[in-house]
Write a protein that holds these residues in place. Structure first.
Motif, PDB file in Angstrom:
ATOM      1  N   TYR A  77       6.901   5.805   6.557  1.00 12.13           N
ATOM      2  CA  TYR A  77       5.702   6.354   5.931  1.00 12.13           C
ATOM      3  C   TYR A  77       5.759   7.880   5.852  1.00 12.13           C
TER       4      TYR A  77
ATOM      5  N   SER B 203      -4.471   7.039   3.056  1.00  9.55           N
ATOM      6  CA  SER B 203      -3.361   6.712   3.949  1.00  9.55           C
ATOM      7  C   SER B 203      -3.762   5.690   5.001  1.00  9.55           C
TER       8      SER B 203
ATOM      9  N   ALA C 263      -3.426   2.279   3.653  1.00  5.22           N
ATOM     10  CA  ALA C 263      -2.053   1.908   3.285  1.00  5.22           C
ATOM     11  C   ALA C 263      -1.337   1.206   4.434  1.00  5.22           C
TER      12      ALA C 263
ATOM     13  N   SER D 155       0.050   5.043  -2.416  1.00 11.20           N
ATOM     14  CA  SER D 155       0.279   6.404  -1.920  1.00 11.20           C
ATOM     15  C   SER D 155       0.187   7.460  -3.010  1.00 11.20           C
TER      16      SER D 155
ATOM     17  N   GLY E 237       0.807  -1.219   0.000  1.00  5.38           N
ATOM     18  CA  GLY E 237       0.000   0.000   0.000  1.00  5.38           C
ATOM     19  C   GLY E 237       0.834   1.260   0.000  1.00  5.38           C
TER      20      GLY E 237
END
Length: 462
Positions: A256, A217, A220, A46, A41
């Motif tokens: 991230y 997000s 993800a 993203s 993800g």
């Protein structure tokens, strides 16, 4: 529900894992925890978040990252106290009742099996891009066979695959961050620092864009739960869970949030390449490093294959734990050589059926399946939060012993996490693209809860 209390207080999860092997070593768990946070993800999904939110995607990933940290802390507290391959499903059963374990477990099983198929399709697309003319389905079938055989043999095979997959992912994203920071600082040879020129339009699509980026997000971060499932088959489950949870904060912040900040600083947020090629490939191409884009495609392929491997493993262990607790066909509970082989095969077959549906029924059945799993991870997080709230209060009443892993500022941050999950549900209902996912997932959850409750009542009556 007085009848269910006695049933819930039994420690079925620990007994259920007795026939599974404990072949995962601490180095396997450490790398699964480290690499598990770097999922498909992040690399694949993203780009849509950046296109919607622009530079404010950093805020979106920070907010969702804080929520995930709280969820992992809660899950870690329960898993360190009661290690189980059923993870949150077993905790929900102990805290709320058998119907909750049934609902959380089978909904997550559907999610993981479907994800196996989706990741196989994504990996096949990359390979067919390198080898045009080869059929996608054949590559998916090959990947399925490899990981099915790997997971059928021994749990240590899964651990070794994930160890090296994770090592490659961690190495690649660390190198990406180093190159990106050097480029931003203007000290990378052959590149000019963009400064803050790409950050001036911080909220290009306003609040709505930030909301879309936030929703992208949140999903993800899926896959972080695998380490608590795997810990039950390790040499020291408590130590493994505690270590993974305690390092979750810096891993999420670095991999991230850090990488999102580097990407939106280096590349214009509205560049078509961010969506078409993927944000990491676009950033490396922007730096002009020869062949870097193709190298990142290899890393994305590894991330997808790693996710396939982890989801085959996780789905088989969730299914095994469920049927050991009486929530499914007993045949799936059979263990041979420390591995629930029929559960592995069933999970792989379900995943390949999803692939077939994507080709045969791409306009009706397949989208319906995707919508049905769209918000499952949020439903699981709700079960985790409610379970932790109830189990912690129960533990405080029964014994003064402190948990090995403690939820911060209990119960305030647990309630804050539940409020955050509720807010995400509300935002999903506001957006046309995610509203269908919310409704379909809600429908599946309601059906599973009803079936689980009926089964619970029948069991109590017997």
């Amino acid at each position: 529900m007085p009848h269910s209390t006695t049933q819930v207080e039994k420690p079925p999860a620990r007994d259920a894992d007795a026939s599974l092997s404990h072949g995962l070593r601490q180095r396997h768990l450490s790398m699964i925890a480290l690499g598990g946070v770097i999922g498909a993800g992040l690399f694949v999904g993203s780009g849509a978040g950046i296109a919607a939110a622009g530079p404010s995607v950093v805020i979106a990933y920070t907010l969702s990252g804080l929520l995930v940290m709280l969820v992992m802390r809660m899950l870690g507290e329960m898993s360190a106290a009661h290690p189980s391959s059923g993870s949150f499903s077993a905790h929900a059963e102990r805290a709320i009742g058998p119907w909750a374990g049934f609902t959380a477990g089978w909904s997550f099983w559907v999610l993981l099996c479907t994800a196996v198929g989706l990741e196989g399709i994504g990996a096949a697309k990359i390979v067919t891009g390198w080898l045009p003319g080869t059929p996608e389905w054949a590559w998916v079938a090959l990947f399925m066979v490899v990981f099915c055989v790997t997971n059928l043999a021994a749990v240590r095979n899964f651990g070794e695959f994930e160890f090296w997959f994770a090592a490659l992912k961690v190495g690649a994203i660390s190198l990406f961050l180093i190159l990106g920071v050097l480029a931003i600082a203007g000290v990378l040879p052959g590149t000019d620092s963009p400064g803050t020129t790409h950050l001036t339009d911080f909220l290009p699509n306003g609040g709505e864009g930030l909301i879309v980026g936030l929703l992208a997000s949140v999903f993800a971060y899926g896959g972080l739960e695998t380490v608590t499932i795997a810990a039950a088959e390790s040499e020291d489950p408590v130590r493994g869970v505690a270590s993974a949870v305690r390092t979750a904060m810096w891993r999420i912040a670095l991999f991230y949030i850090g990488s999102m900040a580097v990407i939106v600083t280096l590349v214009p947020w509205d560049s078509k390449e961010v969506v078409e090629k993927g944000p990491y490939v676009a950033a490396l191409d922007h730096l002009g490093i020869p062949g870097a884009g193709q190298v990142m495609n290899v890393v994305v392929l590894v991330a997808l294959l790693s996710a396939m491997n982890a989801n085959v493993y996780g789905s088989s262990r969730i299914a095994h734990s469920l049927v050991e607790r009486g929530h499914g066909p007993r045949a799936l509970a059979r263990v041979s050589g420390g591995v629930p082989r029929l559960a592995v095969l069933t999970s792989c077959v379900f995943g390949f059926v999803c692939v077939v549906l994507s080709h045969w029924r791409p306009d009706d059945v397949f989208p319906w399946l995707l919508n049905m799993i769209g918000a499952v991870i949020l439903v699981v997080w709700v079960f985790i939060a409610v379970s932790q709230l109830l189990l912690r209060r129960r533990q405080e009443r029964e014994t003064p012993r402190q948990p090995v892993v403690r939820m911060w500022a209990f119960p305030y941050l647990t309630w804050l996490a539940l409020a955050g999950m509720t807010a995400v549900f509300v935002l999903m209902a506001r957006e046309a693209d995610t509203r269908a996912q919310l409704y379909y997932t809600g429908g599946m959850t309601a059906v599973l809860a009803a079936v689980g409750y009926v089964r619970q009542r029948r069991s109590a009556g017997a």
